[in-house]
Design a protein around this motif. Sequence first.
Motif, PDB file in Angstrom:
ATOM      1  N   ARG A   6       0.838  -1.211   0.000  1.00 32.53           N
ATOM      2  CA  ARG A   6       0.000   0.000   0.000  1.00 32.53           C
ATOM      3  C   ARG A   6       0.868   1.255   0.000  1.00 32.53           C
ATOM      4  O   ARG A   6       0.644   2.189  -0.780  1.00 32.53           O
ATOM      5  N   ASN A   7       1.867   1.292   0.879  1.00 36.81           N
ATOM      6  CA  ASN A   7       2.744   2.462   0.919  1.00 36.81           C
ATOM      7  C   ASN A   7       3.607   2.561  -0.334  1.00 36.81           C
ATOM      8  O   ASN A   7       3.914   3.667  -0.805  1.00 36.81           O
ATOM      9  N   PHE A   8       3.981   1.419  -0.888  1.00 36.79           N
ATOM     10  CA  PHE A   8       4.772   1.413  -2.129  1.00 36.79           C
ATOM     11  C   PHE A   8       3.993   2.083  -3.257  1.00 36.79           C
ATOM     12  O   PHE A   8       4.499   2.970  -3.957  1.00 36.79           O
ATOM     13  N   TYR A   9       2.739   1.686  -3.434  1.00 32.94           N
ATOM     14  CA  TYR A   9       1.916   2.280  -4.485  1.00 32.94           C
ATOM     15  C   TYR A   9       1.662   3.761  -4.221  1.00 32.94           C
ATOM     16  O   TYR A   9       1.611   4.574  -5.161  1.00 32.94           O
ATOM     17  N   GLN A  36      14.027  -1.705  -1.645  1.00 32.62           N
ATOM     18  CA  GLN A  36      14.523  -2.887  -2.343  1.00 32.62           C
ATOM     19  C   GLN A  36      13.561  -3.290  -3.468  1.00 32.62           C
ATOM     20  O   GLN A  36      13.985  -3.598  -4.586  1.00 32.62           O
ATOM     21  N   ILE A  37      12.263  -3.280  -3.174  1.00 28.87           N
ATOM     22  CA  ILE A  37      11.263  -3.622  -4.186  1.00 28.87           C
ATOM     23  C   ILE A  37      11.312  -2.621  -5.338  1.00 28.87           C
ATOM     24  O   ILE A  37      11.247  -2.988  -6.515  1.00 28.87           O
ATOM     25  N   ALA A  38      11.459  -1.337  -4.990  1.00 35.56           N
ATOM     26  CA  ALA A  38      11.506  -0.286  -6.012  1.00 35.56           C
ATOM     27  C   ALA A  38      12.674  -0.492  -6.965  1.00 35.56           C
ATOM     28  O   ALA A  38      12.535  -0.293  -8.184  1.00 35.56           O
ATOM     29  N   GLU A  39      13.797  -0.899  -6.425  1.00 35.52           N
ATOM     30  CA  GLU A  39      14.967  -1.122  -7.274  1.00 35.52           C
ATOM     31  C   GLU A  39      14.734  -2.292  -8.209  1.00 35.52           C
ATOM     32  O   GLU A  39      15.060  -2.228  -9.400  1.00 35.52           O
ATOM     33  N   GLN A  41      11.899  -3.356  -9.277  1.00 34.32           N
ATOM     34  CA  GLN A  41      10.830  -3.028 -10.225  1.00 34.32           C
ATOM     35  C   GLN A  41      11.217  -1.891 -11.169  1.00 34.32           C
ATOM     36  O   GLN A  41      10.411  -1.476 -12.002  1.00 34.32           O
ATOM     37  N   ASN A  42      12.437  -1.380 -11.035  1.00 38.02           N
ATOM     38  CA  ASN A  42      12.933  -0.298 -11.895  1.00 38.02           C
ATOM     39  C   ASN A  42      12.107   0.977 -11.744  1.00 38.02           C
ATOM     40  O   ASN A  42      11.880   1.709 -12.711  1.00 38.02           O
ATOM     41  N   VAL A  43      11.647   1.240 -10.516  1.00 38.27           N
ATOM     42  CA  VAL A  43      10.894   2.475 -10.237  1.00 38.27           C
ATOM     43  C   VAL A  43      11.526   3.214  -9.051  1.00 38.27           C
ATOM     44  O   VAL A  43      10.855   3.985  -8.373  1.00 38.27           O
ATOM     45  N   TYR A  44      12.801   2.990  -8.843  1.00 38.25           N
ATOM     46  CA  TYR A  44      13.477   3.567  -7.674  1.00 38.25           C
ATOM     47  C   TYR A  44      13.383   5.086  -7.681  1.00 38.25           C
ATOM     48  O   TYR A  44      13.156   5.713  -6.637  1.00 38.25           O
ATOM     49  N   ASN A  45      13.572   5.700  -8.844  1.00 39.36           N
ATOM     50  CA  ASN A  45      13.560   7.166  -8.886  1.00 39.36           C
ATOM     51  C   ASN A  45      12.192   7.728  -8.516  1.00 39.36           C
ATOM     52  O   ASN A  45      12.097   8.747  -7.826  1.00 39.36           O
ATOM     53  N   TYR A  46      11.122   7.060  -8.939  1.00 44.41           N
ATOM     54  CA  TYR A  46       9.791   7.531  -8.587  1.00 44.41           C
ATOM     55  C   TYR A  46       9.524   7.393  -7.089  1.00 44.41           C
ATOM     56  O   TYR A  46       8.937   8.283  -6.457  1.00 44.41           O
ATOM     57  N   THR A 215       8.985 -11.017  -8.917  1.00 45.10           N
ATOM     58  CA  THR A 215      10.202 -10.210  -9.015  1.00 45.10           C
ATOM     59  C   THR A 215      10.951 -10.200  -7.699  1.00 45.10           C
ATOM     60  O   THR A 215      12.177 -10.263  -7.655  1.00 45.10           O
ATOM     61  N   ALA A 216      10.203 -10.122  -6.600  1.00 49.10           N
ATOM     62  CA  ALA A 216      10.821 -10.011  -5.283  1.00 49.10           C
ATOM     63  C   ALA A 216      11.398 -11.334  -4.790  1.00 49.10           C
ATOM     64  O   ALA A 216      12.401 -11.350  -4.078  1.00 49.10           O
ATOM     65  N   HIS A 217      10.768 -12.463  -5.158  1.00 48.50           N
ATOM     66  CA  HIS A 217      11.157 -13.739  -4.567  1.00 48.50           C
ATOM     67  C   HIS A 217      11.846 -14.712  -5.525  1.00 48.50           C
ATOM     68  O   HIS A 217      12.304 -15.763  -5.093  1.00 48.50           O
ATOM     69  N   ASP A 218      11.908 -14.360  -6.792  1.00 49.88           N
ATOM     70  CA  ASP A 218      12.508 -15.272  -7.762  1.00 49.88           C
ATOM     71  C   ASP A 218      14.009 -15.383  -7.523  1.00 49.88           C
ATOM     72  O   ASP A 218      14.742 -14.418  -7.625  1.00 49.88           O
ATOM     73  N   THR A 219      14.467 -16.581  -7.211  1.00 49.55           N
ATOM     74  CA  THR A 219      15.893 -16.804  -6.978  1.00 49.55           C
ATOM     75  C   THR A 219      16.492 -17.748  -8.006  1.00 49.55           C
ATOM     76  O   THR A 219      17.602 -18.256  -7.828  1.00 49.55           O
ATOM     77  N   ALA A 220      15.747 -17.989  -9.079  1.00 49.50           N
ATOM     78  CA  ALA A 220      16.258 -18.875 -10.121  1.00 49.50           C
ATOM     79  C   ALA A 220      17.476 -18.257 -10.781  1.00 49.50           C
ATOM     80  O   ALA A 220      17.565 -17.048 -10.942  1.00 49.50           O
ATOM     81  N   GLU A 221      18.406 -19.095 -11.164  1.00 49.97           N
ATOM     82  CA  GLU A 221      19.571 -18.591 -11.872  1.00 49.97           C
ATOM     83  C   GLU A 221      19.149 -17.985 -13.197  1.00 49.97           C
ATOM     84  O   GLU A 221      18.190 -18.425 -13.809  1.00 49.97           O
TER      85      GLU A 221
END
Length: 275
Positions: A6-9, A36-39, A41-46, A215-221
């Motif tokens: 909620r706070n992220f959005y 960490q999630i923002a990075e 998701q490629n929305v860190y600057n926003y 995106t947050a939990h995928d640890t596959a190579e």
Amino acid sequence: MDIINRNFYRLLLAGAFGEQPELELMSQFKWNRILQIAERQNVYNYVLVGLMCHRHDPSVTLSQAMWEELADKHTTIPDVAATTMTIMQEEPMPSNIFLRHTWRRIIKKDDESDDSSLETQQLLSIIIYNINHTLTSGISLRGIIEMGRYLRQRGDRVDYVRLEQWLHKLGFVRMASLLGTVLIRIFDFTIDELPFMQKEEADGPRLTARSMDETAHDTAENWHFRMRTNGMVENNSRVLRRNLRRSLRYVRYNPLETASNFMANFARSLSEIEE
């Protein structure tokens, strides 16, 4: 939706669209988790701009050291023209060869017409960019935001009758409606701002949350196929299963393009076998 999401959005609403939603109190650990999630998701600057807008909000419990670190990283948001140009330079197009021919005919015919509409072509490119990302990696919050910013700042120049005709020819009406639903349900857009939408797609928020979770939990190579020392080729079954599940998730929105995108990514993986 949990408090972190909620706070992220809400930070994205502040950073990308200049709104001032009320934030909820969280621990510094959870605020760090948002960064960490923002990075990823490629929305860190926003998110960073959104945080700076709420610097004096008592709900944002970041340490002084963290504020100083964020201040050093603070950047301005690129304007819509710059981000649109970046997307156009990538020349997003359908994965399916027949739809690609249709897309080329659409662009060629519009370029040759007396009332050619650059803004309509640009919005179509942004939509196709989002469709490609959705089928390949899941819904892109960055792509959705760029589509929303374009609509807010240049939407009045778009020929929506023409755009809707193009989407019908490409079979992308439901995919475009899915993207629009995310703007409505998560970023508070109104249906009037999205004239090309056929209807809201109820699964929009759930699919967005699923993409964020992956995106947050995928640890596959980060490989699909590789050459073993004995010369045999092995595949990363986890990645293949994940991509197949994603394709099945979106197949009802456009079966032809979904299948073509999966096969294109499969072929691309084969070409990237480690020597």
